[in-house]
Scaffold this motif. Structure first.
Motif, PDB file in Angstrom:
ATOM      1  N   UNK A 110      46.366 129.033  39.559  1.00 43.00           N
ATOM      2  CA  UNK A 110      46.911 127.929  38.758  1.00 43.00           C
ATOM      3  C   UNK A 110      45.928 126.764  38.698  1.00 43.00           C
ATOM      4  N   UNK A 111      45.289 126.461  39.820  1.00 44.06           N
ATOM      5  CA  UNK A 111      44.328 125.357  39.842  1.00 44.06           C
ATOM      6  C   UNK A 111      43.118 125.644  38.954  1.00 44.06           C
ATOM      7  N   UNK A 112      42.644 126.873  38.972  1.00 44.87           N
ATOM      8  CA  UNK A 112      41.508 127.223  38.127  1.00 44.87           C
ATOM      9  C   UNK A 112      41.886 127.154  36.652  1.00 44.87           C
ATOM     10  N   UNK A 113      43.096 127.606  36.334  1.00 44.95           N
ATOM     11  CA  UNK A 113      43.538 127.636  34.944  1.00 44.95           C
ATOM     12  C   UNK A 113      43.833 126.240  34.402  1.00 44.95           C
ATOM     13  N   UNK A 114      44.578 125.444  35.178  1.00 45.84           N
ATOM     14  CA  UNK A 114      45.047 124.146  34.685  1.00 45.84           C
ATOM     15  C   UNK A 114      44.074 122.999  34.954  1.00 45.84           C
ATOM     16  N   UNK A 115      43.305 123.093  36.042  1.00 47.03           N
ATOM     17  CA  UNK A 115      42.454 121.977  36.448  1.00 47.03           C
ATOM     18  C   UNK A 115      40.963 122.265  36.311  1.00 47.03           C
ATOM     19  N   UNK A 116      40.622 123.497  35.936  1.00 49.65           N
ATOM     20  CA  UNK A 116      39.221 123.823  35.726  1.00 49.65           C
ATOM     21  C   UNK A 116      38.379 123.848  36.989  1.00 49.65           C
ATOM     22  N   UNK A 117      38.998 124.083  38.136  1.00 46.83           N
ATOM     23  CA  UNK A 117      38.255 124.130  39.390  1.00 46.83           C
ATOM     24  C   UNK A 117      37.542 125.467  39.538  1.00 46.83           C
ATOM     25  N   UNK A 118      36.478 125.461  40.306  1.00 46.86           N
ATOM     26  CA  UNK A 118      35.829 126.723  40.643  1.00 46.86           C
ATOM     27  C   UNK A 118      36.718 127.488  41.619  1.00 46.86           C
ATOM     28  N   UNK A 119      36.430 128.767  41.790  1.00 48.19           N
ATOM     29  CA  UNK A 119      37.239 129.568  42.709  1.00 48.19           C
ATOM     30  C   UNK A 119      37.149 129.025  44.133  1.00 48.19           C
ATOM     31  N   UNK A 120      35.959 128.595  44.543  1.00 46.61           N
ATOM     32  CA  UNK A 120      35.785 128.050  45.888  1.00 46.61           C
ATOM     33  C   UNK A 120      36.597 126.775  46.073  1.00 46.61           C
ATOM     34  N   UNK A 121      36.498 125.859  45.104  1.00 42.61           N
ATOM     35  CA  UNK A 121      37.248 124.606  45.187  1.00 42.61           C
ATOM     36  C   UNK A 121      38.750 124.870  45.204  1.00 42.61           C
ATOM     37  N   UNK A 122      39.180 125.769  44.335  1.00 46.52           N
ATOM     38  CA  UNK A 122      40.615 126.065  44.235  1.00 46.52           C
ATOM     39  C   UNK A 122      41.156 126.672  45.523  1.00 46.52           C
ATOM     40  N   UNK A 123      40.388 127.560  46.151  1.00 51.17           N
ATOM     41  CA  UNK A 123      40.859 128.197  47.381  1.00 51.17           C
ATOM     42  C   UNK A 123      40.905 127.206  48.537  1.00 51.17           C
TER      43      UNK A 123
END
Length: 271
Positions: A110-123
């Motif tokens: 959800x964070x990657x989709x809605x906030x454009x975060x990288x996978x590392x940042x999102x995790x």
């Protein structure tokens, strides 16, 4: 309707969040007045109170009176992480509904989709959020990752700081928090410290790296873990848990920070 509710524009749904660090008596008084009005559209007016454990003592007592005799046509939803942090008289008047924490992978997507975060940042945010999507979304919007990086650097230095310097750092944080100069307050700081000491305990207990929250700091955690034994880390985690409760119970911020620093320095003494 769902979009109106999400935008806080639906007249029969009201959201109440902490005003700063606490839910204050003025918020409860406004709620009590609003509950006297009939719903405008539906059969019920729904009020959602989030982080109810952050009510001040006077707020909790005032809210208890509302719970005892709620006006007809109202539904009150209380959101809390730990029911034991509420007055027993409040808990006894509520029907408890437990929600399982979301898996980090779901929050990360959800964070990657809605906030454009990288996978590392999102995790990173997903693991720290402890199953709460709302908390993860909030952290993604207020420079939490940069703030965390700075705080982790401080944690790494903390073990080697003299007590006087460590105490001064604690007082500085407490003062900034009271002035609300920080995007992240003391509750976030204590939460981050808790994840750090929890990870140190996991490493000392020879747990898998996959169990760590701060997985992007494994080398630093492994180096620091050498300084401690398991009883010291258990003592530190329990002290941080108590500090979080004290802060939520509206203790003096200077005293809470002084006490936790003393406890952590004592627990981290050479063995």
């Amino acid at each position: 309707v769902c979009r109106q509710i999400a935008g806080n524009n639906f007249p029969d749904v009201e959201l109440i969040d902490p005003d700063g660090q606490n839910i204050k008596i003025e918020q409860i008084r406004n709620l009590t007045r609003n509950l006297e009005f009939k719903p405008l559209i539906g059969r019920y007016r729904v009020t959602i109170l989030r982080q109810v454990e952050k009510m001040t003592e006077e707020s909790a007592n005032a809210f208890l009176k509302t719970l005892e005799e709620p006006p007809a046509g109202n539904i009150l939803i209380l959101n809390v992480t730990e029911p034991l942090d509420l007055l027993p008289t409040i808990v006894s008047r509520c029907q408890q509904v437990f929600f399982k924490p979301l898996l980090p992978g779901l929050i990360s997507e959800r964070l990657m989709k809605d906030k454009g975060l990288t996978e590392t940042e999102a995790m990173v945010l997903a693991r720290i959020a402890a199953g709460s999507l709302g908390r993860a979304l909030a952290m993604s919007e207020n420079q939490f990752l940069k703030w965390r990086q700075d705080q982790v650097a401080g944690l790494i230095r903390f073990a080697g700081l003299p007590l006087a310097e460590a105490m001064q750092t604690a007082w500085d944080y407490a003062g900034k928090d009271k002035k609300q100069d920080l995007d992240q307050g003391l509750s976030d700081l204590l939460m981050l410290w808790m994840t750090w000491y929890r990870d140190l305990l996991a490493i000392k207990s020879v747990c898998s790296v996959e169990t760590l929250i701060n997985r992007d700091y494994v080398p630093e955690l492994q180096n620091l873990a050498i300084r401690f034994n398991i009883p010291q880390l258990v003592e530190s985690v329990l002290a941080l848990e108590q500090a979080q409760k004290d802060l939520n119970n509206f203790r003096n911020a200077d005293l809470v920070m002084s006490h936790i620093v003393l406890n952590l320095k004592r627990a981290g003494r050479p063995f």
